[in-house]
Design a protein around this motif. Structure first.
Motif, PDB file in Angstrom:
ATOM      1  N   PHE A   1       0.820  -1.208   0.000  1.00 16.79           N
ATOM      2  CA  PHE A   1       0.000   0.000   0.000  1.00 16.79           C
ATOM      3  C   PHE A   1       0.858   1.263   0.000  1.00 16.79           C
ATOM      4  N   ALA A   2       1.944   1.243   0.756  1.00 19.98           N
ATOM      5  CA  ALA A   2       2.799   2.424   0.820  1.00 19.98           C
ATOM      6  C   ALA A   2       3.383   2.762  -0.546  1.00 19.98           C
TER       7      ALA A   2
ATOM      8  N   ALA B   1      -6.596  10.528  -7.760  1.00 20.18           N
ATOM      9  CA  ALA B   1      -5.846   9.770  -6.754  1.00 20.18           C
ATOM     10  C   ALA B   1      -6.304   8.319  -6.680  1.00 20.18           C
ATOM     11  N   PHE B   2      -7.618   8.077  -6.774  1.00 20.00           N
ATOM     12  CA  PHE B   2      -8.119   6.713  -6.645  1.00 20.00           C
ATOM     13  C   PHE B   2      -7.761   5.864  -7.856  1.00 20.00           C
ATOM     14  N   GLN B   3      -7.871   6.444  -9.038  1.00 16.08           N
ATOM     15  CA  GLN B   3      -7.531   5.684 -10.231  1.00 16.08           C
ATOM     16  C   GLN B   3      -6.042   5.365 -10.273  1.00 16.08           C
TER      17      GLN B   3
ATOM     18  N   LYS C   1      -1.627   1.407  -9.680  1.00 19.95           N
ATOM     19  CA  LYS C   1      -0.379   0.990  -9.036  1.00 19.95           C
ATOM     20  C   LYS C   1      -0.561  -0.334  -8.291  1.00 19.95           C
ATOM     21  N   LEU C   2      -1.723  -0.517  -7.657  1.00 17.80           N
ATOM     22  CA  LEU C   2      -1.989  -1.775  -6.973  1.00 17.80           C
ATOM     23  C   LEU C   2      -1.989  -2.937  -7.957  1.00 17.80           C
ATOM     24  N   ARG C   3      -2.411  -2.631  -9.203  1.00 21.45           N
ATOM     25  CA  ARG C   3      -2.437  -3.649 -10.246  1.00 21.45           C
ATOM     26  C   ARG C   3      -1.107  -3.784 -10.947  1.00 21.45           C
TER      27      ARG C   3
END
Length: 316
Positions: free
Chosen positions: A169-170, A305-307, A312-314
């Protein structure tokens, strides 16, 4: 403690929370043009538990939303011991676990905790978060688009310590804020966390982050500044990293009192030394982060920010 009537709980899949969310979002829309921080995701992390990380994340989000007029979503990503709902005096039944299991959407679990701040409650004991295919979750991408339209900042309260989910997450966030205390063990663990970021993701990726730290529970500015100098010195010497010092938060009995009352200290005791220092921390964060989006790439900077967080998480 917050009035439970303002935050009704769900007895089934039909979202009363969503109705509260719509009402709160409508009331904040007219003020979005005065937001001083656009499209930022901020991960609040710590090298060990007991340093006040969750309190810092909670009060940071509230000040961003109410004092600095930045519509903010607070994500409780401490998937082993989520506790922001407890600090807020809420008895939350629905949480991130229901979203990851595709039982509910983000819009069905999100809770307004003030006019411009919303909580995405964390779950307990959710494992293997990195293996979750966020992009394939039903309705998740659509939810993120909706949240991007309403909120300019995400504050992520991660778990404590060095583990895969904290690092994950960081490193997906635009800004990393490390919370430590003047204690030698806490400073050592903060250094260990920095080292883990470097070893796990490399200097190139880490150099693209806004990397900060806060010294919490200090008895004086002298103690805090000495601790900050030690952390900066050892990080520069052995890791060639230079995390920026946002400032310190004093040891304040009002914090423990607010926790017992299950209410954020900036709400219950806005004139306390902790609340005043927290406001200065947030002001420094806004000034040092600037208004621009993440510098990871021109392509990512075009998203909210959410997109960007999802991409990045993906791993995109």
């Amino acid at each position: 403690m917050y009035d439970q009537n303002l935050f009704p709980l769900l007895d089934g899949p039909t979202s009363i929370q969503a109705k509260e969310l719509e009402r709160a979002m409508r009331s904040s829309t007219a003020r979005r043009d005065v937001s001083p921080m656009k499209a930022k995701s901020i991960a609040v992390v710590s090298g060990k538990g007991g340093v006040g990380k969750s309190n810092v994340a909670l009060n940071l989000a509230l000040l961003l939303g109410e004092r600095f007029k930045t519509p903010t979503v607070l994500l409780d990503a401490d998937i082993n011991m989520a506790n922001l709902d407890v600090l807020l005096g809420l008895n939350v039944r629905l949480n991130l676990g229901h979203v990851l299991r595709e039982e509910l959407t983000l819009k069905e679990i999100i809770l307004p905790i003030s006019e411009r701040v919303w909580l995405l409650p964390g779950g307990n004991g959710i494992s293997g978060l990195k293996e979750v295919d966020w992009g394939s979750k039903s309705g998740l991408l659509k939810d993120l688009y909706v949240l991007d339209e309403k909120a300019d900042a995400i504050v992520i309260d991660t778990g404590a310590g060095v583990n895969r989910d904290v690092l994950f997450f960081a490193m997906a966030s635009d800004v990393i804020v490390i919370v430590t205390t003047p204690e030698p063990t806490a400073l050592k663990d903060a250094y260990g966390l920095l080292k883990s970021f470097l070893l796990s993701y490399g200097r190139d990726k880490l150099s693209k982050k806004d990397l900060f730290f806060v010294v919490n529970m200090a008895q004086s500015s002298l103690e805090a500044n000495a601790a900050a100098e030690r952390l900066i010195k050892v990080s520069d010497r052995f890791l060639a990293l230079s995390p920026r010092y946002l400032g310190y938060l004093p040891f304040d009995p009002k914090v423990a009192k607010a926790v017992k009352e299950r209410s954020p200290v900036v709400k219950s005791y806005p004139k306390s030394s902790m609340a005043r220092a927290m406001e200065l921390i947030v002001s420094n964060l806004i000034t040092k982060c600037g208004l621009e989006a993440s510098g990871d790439s021109k392509e990512l900077a075009a998203f909210g920010a959410f997109q960007r967080l999802l991409r990045k998480l993906r791993g995109e």
